[in-house]
Design a protein around this motif. Structure first.
Motif, PDB file in Angstrom:
ATOM      1  N   GLY A   1      -4.952   1.118  -3.885  1.00  0.00           N
ATOM      2  CA  GLY A   1      -3.629   0.763  -3.366  1.00  0.00           C
ATOM      3  C   GLY A   1      -2.770   1.921  -2.965  1.00  0.00           C
ATOM      4  O   GLY A   1      -1.584   1.732  -2.643  1.00  0.00           O
ATOM      5  N   CYS A   2      -3.289   3.142  -3.011  1.00  0.00           N
ATOM      6  CA  CYS A   2      -2.446   4.265  -2.616  1.00  0.00           C
ATOM      7  C   CYS A   2      -3.275   5.312  -1.883  1.00  0.00           C
ATOM      8  O   CYS A   2      -4.500   5.296  -1.928  1.00  0.00           O
ATOM      9  CB  CYS A   2      -1.755   4.858  -3.819  1.00  0.00           C
TER      10      CYS A   2
ATOM     11  N   TYR B   1       0.868  -1.175   0.000  1.00  0.00           N
ATOM     12  CA  TYR B   1       0.000   0.000   0.000  1.00  0.00           C
ATOM     13  C   TYR B   1       0.899   1.217   0.000  1.00  0.00           C
ATOM     14  O   TYR B   1       1.755   1.367   0.862  1.00  0.00           O
ATOM     15  CB  TYR B   1      -0.886  -0.038   1.265  1.00  0.00           C
TER      16      TYR B   1
ATOM     17  N   GLY C   1      -7.936  -1.607   1.422  1.00  0.00           N
ATOM     18  CA  GLY C   1      -6.732  -2.389   1.133  1.00  0.00           C
ATOM     19  C   GLY C   1      -6.684  -3.706   1.882  1.00  0.00           C
ATOM     20  O   GLY C   1      -6.691  -4.786   1.292  1.00  0.00           O
TER      21      GLY C   1
ATOM     22  N   PHE D   1      -7.322   2.578   4.481  1.00  0.00           N
ATOM     23  CA  PHE D   1      -6.379   1.454   4.288  1.00  0.00           C
ATOM     24  C   PHE D   1      -7.045   0.133   4.659  1.00  0.00           C
ATOM     25  O   PHE D   1      -6.944  -0.861   3.935  1.00  0.00           O
ATOM     26  CB  PHE D   1      -5.135   1.679   5.162  1.00  0.00           C
TER      27      PHE D   1
END
Length: 1435
Positions: free
Chosen positions: A222-223, A192, A359, A355
């Motif tokens: 992912g970011c 990540y 993620g 996150f």
């Protein structure tokens, strides 16, 4: 177990959370460092999700996750060292102490009330740190990294390139075989990408564009762009922002693995403070091993300077607490998150949410599905066949026979891609996302596989997590399988030898059991894991076990205490002194006062030691004091050790405040109530023939009877001095005060006379105690002569020796278990008020002195110089409780005590002080023996004394002689044998008759109304000047009863100058005389039948004296000589001896009896004393050639003394009623006829052989004759005890019997005497009737007129009576009536007629008498005792 902040349902999910790695570029790290935080620390307060999270399980069911927390940490490539973890845990525990003002729980169990801390935060901190710092292992995946955050800064030149570098770096760490650590969950770890942007300094446009670029490259899932540092740090002080990091970082600055990268400032301070700290790596260190600087060595790496053995549990590890303290101090000044605003806080929280949602959870969900699919495809074959054959068909495994190299102690090792491990992986993932049903079934499956393979480590792990999953399953479909946990613990501990995993099992299982109130099982589990390999762990677990015992339904108090002691012991070994002390103190509550003295001693000793180590010196002193003051059952050596330790600690305490007040010492015991106070000088020892008066001394035992006697004697003399009245202000003099004396008033002491305080010490120990420089502690308030207080109050011992001199005993040894008294003196030199407060001394013990088997091995005890091993100066107060008050109702119903003032004397002005010495004072005498001694009176003070008197209960024992010099012989210089008597040589012709002299009893201090017991001492001039001495003679007479006699003398004297406070002083003496038997004298007196004496007056008496020698020649007495018999009386005197034998000396050998008969006559009118004059006539009848003048001292003295008891009897009071009075007068007159007041004194000499020398002793016996015909004795006769009679249970009728004189008394009223020829010749053949003239003399013995009837008729006419009297008749009148005046003699001429020869008794006339003025009530027949025989002869 103790209460915890978290429940077990919160604790377990928080302990097992998804782990995420963080890999930061240098620039990104710099941005977070502006807040004094690493990136992982920055996220820590926000790592728990605020909302519920949803995910789908493999069966596509929706699964809810509550309170999910993730753990982000920097990548560290070195596994933590066990020693470092131990040190970390040690510091965590020592850093967590009970809060200062914490209110403890009070638990009441049976008769125990215990104060117990309900929570144990140190245990919770330990458990949290322990679970967090567990190294990742291959057999489980719970703490393997699931994802990795790659963090770069927007301010970097090429951020995207930096991300690529970081990604490669992560890949290298995970897949390169050089790095076995850290562990990764699955090969394709979620990456990540996080772009950090500094809002205050960075370019926001650039950041946004870079972020867009990242989204293109890595996808929106992912970011993330994280904006921080919205303000500059120099503005931080303007606005106060909350600091959520402090609770994570300051709870223990060593606890969090990332806190070591806190920046250069903290590092230097920490390093300088203590070299024993863990290494803290700063940013300026060079890059090692080509890695970026944010992961190198594990932060739990021990510093190179620290102990290479890594043993934290050593006993000397006291530094950990102090080093931790230093670190804390270094960190307290730092403000975390100084550049962050509350908006930044929200951004970080949002980042974590994103996150996790976008993620982490999708990644976990996908992984679970993949693993599930793999397992289902594997299960194409039947499950059992699969299990049975997988060993051979699983491609990666070799057959079992050739895998010995893969085996370890815990069985098989699986390669990473083994299908069994995939099941375990899936189970762990399900567990981390709280899908406990699925997790349980997977663990259960894996457990079976591992057990089949004998892979014990794996099996134990599966069992452990299966048990936890089963417990946490919602709705509790199955009970908690505690046996799974037990098997897991046993496997970890015994087969795998992995105590860390075993400990985790125990911590979890005990918490679960506690939540189900299964305290007994929890305690057993905790105790099972205590072992020698870790003292800290054992201590914590034992303490929790103790809490289990106390929290049970019926608390097991003693088990609690016992395990607390064990825990305290292990804490102590682990260097946790404070915790050790706390455990011992809590256990002490149970053991205290229950008679378990050895346990108490052990606990107190340990508390003392631990307190001393922690510099809590007062606690240490108090604990050691308890050991010493309880009745210790320890051995001598152990007691000696306790005492030395106590003295050592005490010395340290006193050195801290050398000028402070003296401390109270616990040894030796002082029995305050047995304290005695003595006022005055010590008694002088006997000096040759001189013997000092015994007076009062501390060596005398208290005797209530004798003290009462002394009190009565003093009251007697004070009453005489004050004309018969005891003044109201009088209080008996008390020279010695003790617990029996009356101490309610302030005692009076005289200036310049010592005050001696006897303190009763007892040594309870089996080792000797040596007290040095022992003296009294006092306070003195001086007064001037006018009696006003001086303003200044002197209070110190050493301060004013000119006021009060203090005696110091340099050495005072009390042997083991000995009670011993010390006598300490004070010398008051000034008047005022003295208060004796206590004693002050150095307490020590003797060097190398041990008692072996009761034989003392004291070094150089004889010289009196003992070598002290160690000593401390201190004091003990003398506090005496007064007597309990019991007079009023209020005092009876409540408990109140009166004052006891024996230690608060008032010092008064000078008084005279008398000393008395006895010279030639005998210790043994014969009964009645007279001996002469001398008494010396000395005034040893500076004041003259006067009014000297002596009082005794036995005044008949001694005399100082008469009042006139004539009566008292000047010295013992009589002509024969230095006699004590005054003697005159007599002429042998005048032996038969008595020699007459007279003396008055007033001259000898005895008269009506006087007190014979109080005798003035004839001092010349009646005053004894200071320093003067006077010797006076004193005659003693042995008491009449044989045996040991204690005779008390009380000397009374006054000061010439009258003192307001002390009116008089006294001196006591107790003489002990042993008397042995000498003579026993008995005497009777009867009327003589001869009616006339030489002067023609009636009233003669015969005195019969029997003297018996009762001496049993033990005293060496050969024989007694009766040398003289004297009489003393107001009305009678002895005239002559009737039966004087040829032998002039009357000698009596042992057991012989002598009989004497004397004629006594009335004194002549001029000699007769009037009724109230005290003149006595003495008549001496001598059997030797020397007359002892009986009317002089000492003969007359002792005679009067023996009479004094008679004189003291009160006179009969006249009665009121006239009628009754006349009867009483008549009785009195009749009684008087038979009374006689004649006293006989028998004087004797005894010849004694002693040491082949002949001594002559002399003495006298007195017989007091009261009644005619009644026998009197010289020594009191023993009363025969009356025979027992039956009890009568009726009331006697109250009849008043008129007072009647007895027959004996009446028979003495008229004395009759017949005068006739003894034989009469008559020629019967010439004249048949014989007539004989007979004269009957009637004498009236009384002082009143008496009517007399003489009846000549025979009483009876029976023939028997005629036989007795013979047949004779009286001729003439048969009856005569006469009246006799007072003491008149009348004669009747009678004629008797006989018809035969023979012997006849003429005593037949019957005489009746009555007082003239009375009725015939007293008429009675006179008994003529003697027969009057006449012989009639025929011629």
């Amino acid at each position: 177990m103790a209460q915890c902040v978290q429940s077990v349902q919160e604790l377990i999910p928080d302990s097992f959370v998804p782990c995420v790695a963080a890999l930061c570029s240098d620039e990104a790290e710099r941005l977070t460092r502006l807040n004094h935080l690493s990136f992982a620390e920055l996220l820590k307060p926000f790592s728990r999700l605020t909302s519920e999270v949803h995910m789908r399980d493999p069966n596509n069911q929706l699964h809810v996750i509550k309170n999910l927390k993730i753990a982000v940490s920097n990548i560290i490539t070195q596994p933590p060292q066990p020693g470092a973890i131990r040190k970390l845990l040690n510091d965590v525990v020592s850093g967590s102490q009970p809060a200062e003002g914490l209110v403890a729980n009070v638990i009441t169990a049976g008769d125990y009330d215990l104060n117990i801390s309900a929570t144990t935060p140190w245990f919770e901190s330990y458990r949290e740190t322990f679970l967090q710092s567990m190294p990742a292992s291959d057999h489980e995946f719970l703490n393997h990294y699931l994802a990795c955050m790659l963090v770069a800064s927007s301010s970097e030149a090429e951020p995207v390139e930096q991300f690529s570098k970081l990604s490669q770096e992560q890949h290298r760490i995970q897949h390169n075989s050089d790095y076995s650590y850290p562990k990764w969950f699955i090969p394709n770890t979620l990456k990540y990408y996080v772009l950090l942007h500094d809002v205050s300094a960075g370019d926001e446009q650039r950041a946004e564009s870079i972020y867009e670029e990242m989204k293109q490259k890595y996808g929106t899932q992912g970011c993330y762009l994280l904006k921080i540092n919205s303000r500059t740090s120099n503005r931080a002080s303007d606005e106060q922002i909350p600091d959520p990091w402090s609770q994570y970082l300051q709870k223990n600055s060593i606890q969090n693995q990332e806190s070591y990268e806190d920046g250069p400032c903290t590092i230097t301070s920490n390093k300088s403070s203590d070299s024993n700290l863990l290494s803290l790596d700063g940013l300026d260190n060079e890059v090692k091993d080509g890695l970026p600087n944010n992961f190198r060595a594990h932060p739990l790496q021990l510093d190179s300077s620290s102990d290479p053995s890594n043993s934290i549990d050593g006993p000397d590890h006291v530094k950990s607490a102090s080093s931790l303290h230093e670190t804390k101090k270094a960190n307290t000044g730092i403000i975390h998150g100084a550049c962050l605003t509350l908006t930044d806080h929200d951004r970080i929280r949002q980042f974590i949410q994103e996150f996790t949602f976008r993620g982490l959870l999708p990644h976990i969900e996908k992984t679970i599905r993949q693993l599930n699919d793999q397992l289902i495809s594997r299960k194409g074959l039947s499950r059992s066949l699969f299990s049975a054959t997988k060993k051979w068909f699983s491609g990666s495994k070799v057959p079992e026979k050739s895998i010995n190299e893969l085996k370890n102690t815990s069985g098989l090792l699986y390669p990473p891609e083994a299908p069994e491990l995939q099941i375990r992986k899936m189970a762990d993932l399900c567990f981390l996302v709280q899908h406990y049903d699925l997790a349980y079934s997977c663990y259960h499956t894996a457990k079976k596989d591992f057990l089949n393979d004998q892979a014990m480590l794996y099996a134990a792990g599966a069992l452990e997590m299966a048990a936890v999953s089963a417990f946490l399953q919602p709705g509790a479909p199955r009970p908690y399988p505690a046996h799974y946990m037990d098997t897991a613990i046993q496997t970890y501990r015994d087969i795998c030898k992995n105590m860390v995993l075993a400990e985790r099992c125990v911590l979890l299982s005990a918490e679960i059991l506690k939540s189900q109130s299964k305290y007994s099982e929890a305690a057993a589990l905790l105790i099972r894991l205590t072992s020698e390999d870790s003292d800290l762990r054992s201590a914590l677990l034992l303490e929790q076990a103790a809490h289990c015992f106390i929290n049970m339904k019926s608390p097991m108090v003693r088990k609690y205490a016992f395990h607390m002691i064990l825990a305290g012991h292990r804490f102590s070994k682990a260097g946790q002194k404070k915790h050790a002390l706390r455990c011992y103190c809590q256990a002490m509550q149970v053991y205290k006062g229950k008679g378990w003295s050895l346990a108490e001693d052990h606990i107190n000793f340990t508390i003392g030691r631990q307190s001393y180590t922690l510099r809590q010196l007062d606690n240490a002193v108090s604990a050691f004091r308890h050991i010493l003051i309880n009745e210790s059952k320890q051995s001598a050596a152990q007691q000696g050790a306790f005492l030395r330790e106590y003295l050592y600690v005490y010395k340290n305490v006193s050195q801290l405040s050398p000028d402070g007040p003296l401390p109270q010492l616990p040894l030796p015991y002082i029995n305050s109530s047995a304290t005695r106070v003595f006022f005055g000088h010590d008694r002088r020892p006997a000096d040759g023939e001189k013997q000092a008066a015994t007076h009062v001394s501390l060596d005398q035992e208290y005797d209530s009877e004798s003290s009462q006697q002394w009190r009565e004697l003093e009251e007697q003399v004070v009453a005489v001095v004050n004309r018969g009245v005891i003044p109201s202000s009088f209080h008996p003099t008390q020279y010695c005060l003790n617990s029996y004396s009356d101490n309610s008033r302030f005692p009076l002491a005289v200036v310049e006379e010592p005050v001696t305080v006897e303190v009763a010490f007892r040594n309870p120990l089996k080792v000797p105690l040596l007290l040095t420089d022992l003296s009294l502690l006092w306070k003195f308030q001086p007064k001037d002569s006018s009696g006003k207080d001086n303003e200044e109050v002197k209070e110190l011992v050493t301060g004013e020796p000119e006021m009060i001199g203090t005696e110091v005993i340099s050495e005072f040894l009390i042997n083991s278990e000995e009670s011993k008294v010390a006598r300490l003196k004070l010398f008051p030199h000034h008047i005022g008020e003295l208060h004796i407060l206590g004693v002050v001394y150095n307490l020590g013990t003797i060097q190398g002195c041990v008692t072996v088997d009761g034989i003392d091995a004291l070094p150089r005890c004889h010289t009196g110089k003992h070598s002290l091993s160690m000593s401390v100066r201190g004091r003990q107060d003398l506090e005496i409780q007064g007597p309990r008050l019991n007079n009023t109702k209020e005092e009876k119903t409540s408990i109140k005590y009166g004052p006891d003032r024996r230690l608060d004397p008032i010092i008064t002005e000078e008084m005279p002080l008398l000393e008395v010495f006895f010279i030639h004072f005998p210790t043994g005498l014969l009964c009645g023996e007279i001996r002469k001694a001398y008494v010396e009176f000395v005034n040893v003070s500076k004041c003259p004394l006067t009014g000297l008197k002596v009082v005794s209960k036995r005044p008949e024992f001694f005399t100082f002689g008469g009042n006139t010099a004539v009566l008292t012989p000047l010295s013992p210089s009589a002509s024969e044998n230095c006699s004590a008597y005054k003697t005159v040589v007599t002429d042998s012709t005048s032996v038969c008759t008595a020699l007459i002299s007279s003396a008055s009893s007033v001259d000898f201090g005895i008269g009506i109304g006087s007190q014979p017991e109080v005798i003035p001492v004839p001092l010349p001039d009646t005053v004894l000047l200071p320093g003067a001495s006077v010797q006076l003679p004193m005659w003693l007479r042995g008491p009449d009863e044989e045996g040991v006699h204690e005779i008390n003398f009380l000397f009374y004297y006054e000061s010439v100058k009258k003192q307001p406070k002390i009116r008089h002083r006294i001196l006591r003496h107790t003489a002990v005389i042993c008397t042995s038997r000498s003579l026993n004298v008995r005497a009777t007196v009867c009327r003589s039948n001869s009616l006339e004496d030489e002067e023609g007056r009636g009233g003669n008496m015969l005195v019969f004296v029997d003297v018996e020698n009762t001496n049993t020649s033990e005293a060496g007495v050969k024989e007694f000589h009766i040398v003289q018999v004297s009489s003393s009386s107001k009305h009678w005197k002895l005239q002559k001896s009737v039966n004087l034998s040829e032998n002039k000396d009357a000698k009596l050998a042992s057991r012989e009896k002598g009989k004497f008969c004397f004629k006594a006559i009335r004194c002549k009118e001029k000699e007769v004393a009037t009724q109230f004059s005290e003149k006595y006539t003495f008549a001496d009848i001598i059997f030797g050639n020397e007359q002892i003048i009986s009317s002089a001292s000492p003969c007359a003295d002792f005679f009067y003394r023996s009479l004094s008891s008679e004189l003291k009897k009160p006179q009969a009071q006249p009665s009121v009623h006239a009628e009754k009075q006349s009867i009483e007068d008549a009785v009195r007159l009749i009684q008087k006829c038979s009374e006689v007041d004649l006293n006989i004194v028998v004087l004797w000499k005894a010849y004694v052989v002693e040491d082949s020398k002949q001594l002559i002793l002399e003495g006298q016996h007195h017989v007091i004759l009261h009644t005619i015909g009644k026998e009197a004795f010289s020594c009191p006769q023993k009363q025969e005890p009356p025979e027992m009679e039956l009890l009568k249970f009726f009331r006697p009728e109250n009849t008043t019997v008129p007072l009647r004189p007895s027959v004996e008394q009446l028979s003495n009223l008229i004395k009759t005497s017949l005068h006739y020829p003894e034989s009469f010749n008559h020629p019967f053949h010439q004249k048949s009737l014989c007539l004989v003239p007979v004269t009957l003399l009637l004498s009236n013995c009384s002082k009143a007129d008496v009517d007399v009837i003489v009846d000549l008729r025979h009483k009876t006419t029976s023939p028997e009576a005629l036989e007795i009297h013979g047949s004779f008749t009286w001729l003439g009148q048969t009856q005569y009536k006469l009246q006799l005046k007072s003491q008149e003699i009348h004669s009747l001429q009678l004629k008797a007629c006989f018809v035969h020869t023979g012997v006849y008794n003429l005593g037949t006339p019957r005489v009746f008498a009555k007082l003239s003025d009375q009725v015939t009530v007293f008429e009675t027949s006179q008994q003529n005792s003697m027969p009057a025989l006449i012989i009639i002869n025929n011629v």
